[in-house]
Design a protein around this motif. Structure first.
Motif, PDB file in Angstrom:
ATOM      1  N   ARG A 102      10.600  17.753   4.491  1.00 19.07           N
ATOM      2  CA  ARG A 102      10.584  16.594   3.587  1.00 19.07           C
ATOM      3  C   ARG A 102      11.827  16.598   2.720  1.00 19.07           C
ATOM      4  O   ARG A 102      12.285  17.658   2.264  1.00 19.07           O
ATOM      5  N   TYR A 103      12.357  15.409   2.493  1.00 24.66           N
ATOM      6  CA  TYR A 103      13.448  15.183   1.537  1.00 24.66           C
ATOM      7  C   TYR A 103      12.931  14.284   0.426  1.00 24.66           C
ATOM      8  O   TYR A 103      12.227  13.310   0.688  1.00 24.66           O
ATOM      9  N   GLN A 104      13.258  14.611  -0.835  1.00 21.53           N
ATOM     10  CA  GLN A 104      12.922  13.741  -1.952  1.00 21.53           C
ATOM     11  C   GLN A 104      14.168  13.531  -2.814  1.00 21.53           C
ATOM     12  O   GLN A 104      14.904  14.472  -3.118  1.00 21.53           O
ATOM     13  N   GLN A 105      14.361  12.303  -3.213  1.00 18.07           N
ATOM     14  CA  GLN A 105      15.590  11.935  -3.911  1.00 18.07           C
ATOM     15  C   GLN A 105      15.684  12.573  -5.288  1.00 18.07           C
ATOM     16  O   GLN A 105      16.749  13.035  -5.700  1.00 18.07           O
ATOM     17  N   ILE A 136       4.705   3.050  -2.489  1.00 13.68           N
ATOM     18  CA  ILE A 136       4.361   2.435  -1.211  1.00 13.68           C
ATOM     19  C   ILE A 136       5.076   3.193  -0.097  1.00 13.68           C
ATOM     20  O   ILE A 136       6.134   3.793  -0.314  1.00 13.68           O
ATOM     21  N   GLY A 137       4.493   3.142   1.101  1.00 12.77           N
ATOM     22  CA  GLY A 137       5.119   3.871   2.198  1.00 12.77           C
ATOM     23  C   GLY A 137       4.610   3.419   3.552  1.00 12.77           C
ATOM     24  O   GLY A 137       3.746   2.547   3.669  1.00 12.77           O
ATOM     25  N   MET A 138       5.154   4.054   4.573  1.00 16.01           N
ATOM     26  CA  MET A 138       4.748   3.798   5.940  1.00 16.01           C
ATOM     27  C   MET A 138       4.724   5.107   6.718  1.00 16.01           C
ATOM     28  O   MET A 138       5.450   6.055   6.394  1.00 16.01           O
ATOM     29  N   ARG A 139       3.850   5.148   7.742  1.00 16.80           N
ATOM     30  CA  ARG A 139       3.689   6.357   8.550  1.00 16.80           C
ATOM     31  C   ARG A 139       3.651   5.963  10.020  1.00 16.80           C
ATOM     32  O   ARG A 139       3.056   4.948  10.399  1.00 16.80           O
ATOM     33  N   ALA A 152       7.900   7.586   5.401  1.00 12.59           N
ATOM     34  CA  ALA A 152       8.847   7.107   4.404  1.00 12.59           C
ATOM     35  C   ALA A 152       8.029   6.603   3.229  1.00 12.59           C
ATOM     36  O   ALA A 152       7.096   5.806   3.412  1.00 12.59           O
ATOM     37  N   TYR A 153       8.344   7.066   2.031  1.00 12.01           N
ATOM     38  CA  TYR A 153       7.527   6.770   0.850  1.00 12.01           C
ATOM     39  C   TYR A 153       8.444   6.628  -0.359  1.00 12.01           C
ATOM     40  O   TYR A 153       9.354   7.445  -0.559  1.00 12.01           O
ATOM     41  N   TYR A 154       8.218   5.597  -1.151  1.00 13.93           N
ATOM     42  CA  TYR A 154       9.024   5.381  -2.362  1.00 13.93           C
ATOM     43  C   TYR A 154       8.071   5.288  -3.550  1.00 13.93           C
ATOM     44  O   TYR A 154       7.137   4.478  -3.546  1.00 13.93           O
ATOM     45  N   ARG A 174       9.877  10.050  -7.968  1.00 16.86           N
ATOM     46  CA  ARG A 174      10.797  10.799  -7.110  1.00 16.86           C
ATOM     47  C   ARG A 174      11.683   9.893  -6.259  1.00 16.86           C
ATOM     48  O   ARG A 174      12.490  10.382  -5.481  1.00 16.86           O
ATOM     49  N   ALA A 175      11.495   8.579  -6.417  1.00 22.68           N
ATOM     50  CA  ALA A 175      12.254   7.589  -5.640  1.00 22.68           C
ATOM     51  C   ALA A 175      11.962   7.782  -4.153  1.00 22.68           C
ATOM     52  O   ALA A 175      10.811   7.816  -3.749  1.00 22.68           O
ATOM     53  N   LEU A 176      12.969   7.949  -3.334  1.00 21.76           N
ATOM     54  CA  LEU A 176      12.782   7.979  -1.885  1.00 21.76           C
ATOM     55  C   LEU A 176      12.286   9.349  -1.414  1.00 21.76           C
ATOM     56  O   LEU A 176      12.829  10.385  -1.799  1.00 21.76           O
ATOM     57  N   ASN A 177      11.255   9.317  -0.567  1.00 20.66           N
ATOM     58  CA  ASN A 177      10.734  10.508   0.106  1.00 20.66           C
ATOM     59  C   ASN A 177      10.741  10.260   1.603  1.00 20.66           C
ATOM     60  O   ASN A 177      10.210   9.247   2.071  1.00 20.66           O
ATOM     61  N   LEU A 178      11.331  11.173   2.353  1.00 20.53           N
ATOM     62  CA  LEU A 178      11.351  11.079   3.809  1.00 20.53           C
ATOM     63  C   LEU A 178      10.810  12.382   4.384  1.00 20.53           C
ATOM     64  O   LEU A 178      11.217  13.472   3.957  1.00 20.53           O
ATOM     65  N   GLY A 179       9.891  12.285   5.340  1.00 19.08           N
ATOM     66  CA  GLY A 179       9.317  13.497   5.910  1.00 19.08           C
ATOM     67  C   GLY A 179       8.952  13.322   7.360  1.00 19.08           C
ATOM     68  O   GLY A 179       8.846  12.194   7.865  1.00 19.08           O
ATOM     69  N   GLY A 180       8.758  14.443   8.041  1.00 16.92           N
ATOM     70  CA  GLY A 180       8.374  14.396   9.440  1.00 16.92           C
ATOM     71  C   GLY A 180       7.791  15.720   9.894  1.00 16.92           C
ATOM     72  O   GLY A 180       7.948  16.751   9.222  1.00 16.92           O
TER      73      GLY A 180
END
Length: 393
Positions: free
Chosen positions: A217-220, A171-174, A188-190, A194-200
């Motif tokens: 992008r960062y992925q846990q 699930i995530g939000m944009r 933000a996507y989990y 890969r657990a937490l994903n943050l991108g922009g």
């Protein structure tokens, strides 16, 4: 199977409601030749190939889809035929918000050579031969307010036909914002892999010809194939294993210049810490060469090292220069991808000519190599060339 039954239902409905029915067909044919490299990690050989893809884009009301009949033939290999539901989704409005349900391609990246924000399925950038890009299962609800958009979504890539082992659901939000000459995007996507994903991303234009863009992008967690062979443990351990690592990070910075004469140039640099280091690649090279010297008895172990080459980026540092020009019916283009770490080169030339409205004939030529110790030298192919025919009707 349910997806195919739904498509036939649309066809049946067409009989009674021609006004609400729209469709388009897209035909692609190509034929070419790939010359093998001398890489010790792959059992490759020169071969001819041919591909054909017939894409059908139906639309009935708020329902849209893409069905692909794909046929692939290679010399000395069995032909492969697939029928792929690439997309099938329904869009509507609910309580002044946009609702989407189904299978859709989600492409949120803003760059050309590599898109870190393709976090649902990694789409192949700049393919030479025919490529079918599937969507993922998605349920999303979006709200628009002036120059911004907010979305909540659930995605599932397990329903894709071929995701190269990268299936996940989450699930995530944009958030998206347009401000003057700039566009901003945050995600933000989990998911369960890969657990937490943050991108922009950020895009801005200035003057009449310039554009700058950035994406990260960062992925846990991330997974990567790693060679475990050394000279002393051959036969005692699995040659390659898929291992999980922490804190993956990708970042890209690029710029675009366009002229009134039709020239367009894109320059991009990106970094990916998930790729192997030069020391790790040297270890793969050394053990592959050693196994090659052992002869045929070690062939299976040697070819197992080819799994290490799976990944969106082989090198941590990457540089790409792209040029294309719009000349009425002609579309020439050239890509040059460089690996600053070891001198690797991938060069791709394209030329398309629209000889009739909606119909194009083209040619592609790609070279993979560079310095003698470059990673790109150890890919299975040295050159790929093809001619293609493409049409819309």
């Amino acid at each position: 199977m349910a997806q195919f039954r739904f498509i036939w239902l649309l066809l049946f409905t067409n009989t009674f409601s021609q006004a609400a029915w729209q469709q388009q067909w897209h035909l692609e044919l190509d034929s070419g030749f790939a010359s093998a490299s001398s890489s010790p990690a792959f059992d490759s050989e020169d071969q001819w190939f041919g591909d054909a893809a017939l894409r059908w884009f139906p639309q009935y009301g708020n329902v849209q889809g893409q069905l692909v009949a794909l046929s692939q033939a290679k010399q000395k290999q069995d032909n492969q035929h697939d029928l792929i539901v690439a997309e099938l989704f329904w869009k509507t409005e609910l309580a002044e918000r946009d609702l989407l349900v189904g299978k859709q391609r989600i492409d949120l990246g803003v760059s050309y050579g590599f898109r870190p924000l393709d976090m649902f399925l990694p789409y192949r950038r700049n393919p030479v031969a025919i490529q079918v890009e599937e969507g993922v299962g998605v349920v999303s609800i979006s709200q628009f307010s002036g120059y911004s958009e907010y979305s909540l979504f659930y995605s599932d890539s397990y329903i894709a036909t071929d995701t190269e082992g990268l299936q996940q659901r989450g699930i995530g939000m944009r958030w998206y914002q347009l401000s003057d000459d700039s566009e901003w995007q945050g995600l933000a996507y989990y998911d369960n892999k890969r657990a937490l994903n943050l991108g922009g991303s950020w895009v801005t234009t200035f003057g009449d010809a310039w554009e700058v863009h950035a994406e990260s992008r960062y992925q846990q967690h991330y997974q990567r194939y790693v060679s475990q062979l050394t000279y002393s443990n051959i036969g005692q351990i699995a040659p390659v294993s898929e291992q999980q690592f922490q804190d993956g990070f990708q970042a890209l910075l690029g710029m675009t210049w366009a002229s009134l004469a039709g020239h367009n140039i894109i320059i991009e640099y990106w970094f990916d810490n998930r790729a192997l280091s030069q020391q790790q690649w040297q270890a793969v090279t050394d053990i592959s060469q050693y196994l090659l010297q052992q002869g045929g008895s070690a062939a299976d172990l040697r070819f197992s090292q080819g799994a290490v080459f799976n990944g969106q980026n082989l090198l941590q540092h990457n540089l790409m220069v792209h040029w294309h020009r719009d000349i009425e019916d002609w579309q020439p283009a050239f890509d040059l991808m460089l690996a600053p770490e070891d001198g690797g080169v991938i060069a791709t030339a394209r030329l398309d000519y629209e000889f009739s409205q909606g119909w194009t004939i083209g040619a592609r030529l790609r070279y993979l190599g560079g310095a003698s110790d470059a990673v790109y030298q150890r890919l299975p192919e040295r050159t790929v060339g093809l001619v293609k025919l493409e049409g819309h009707f």
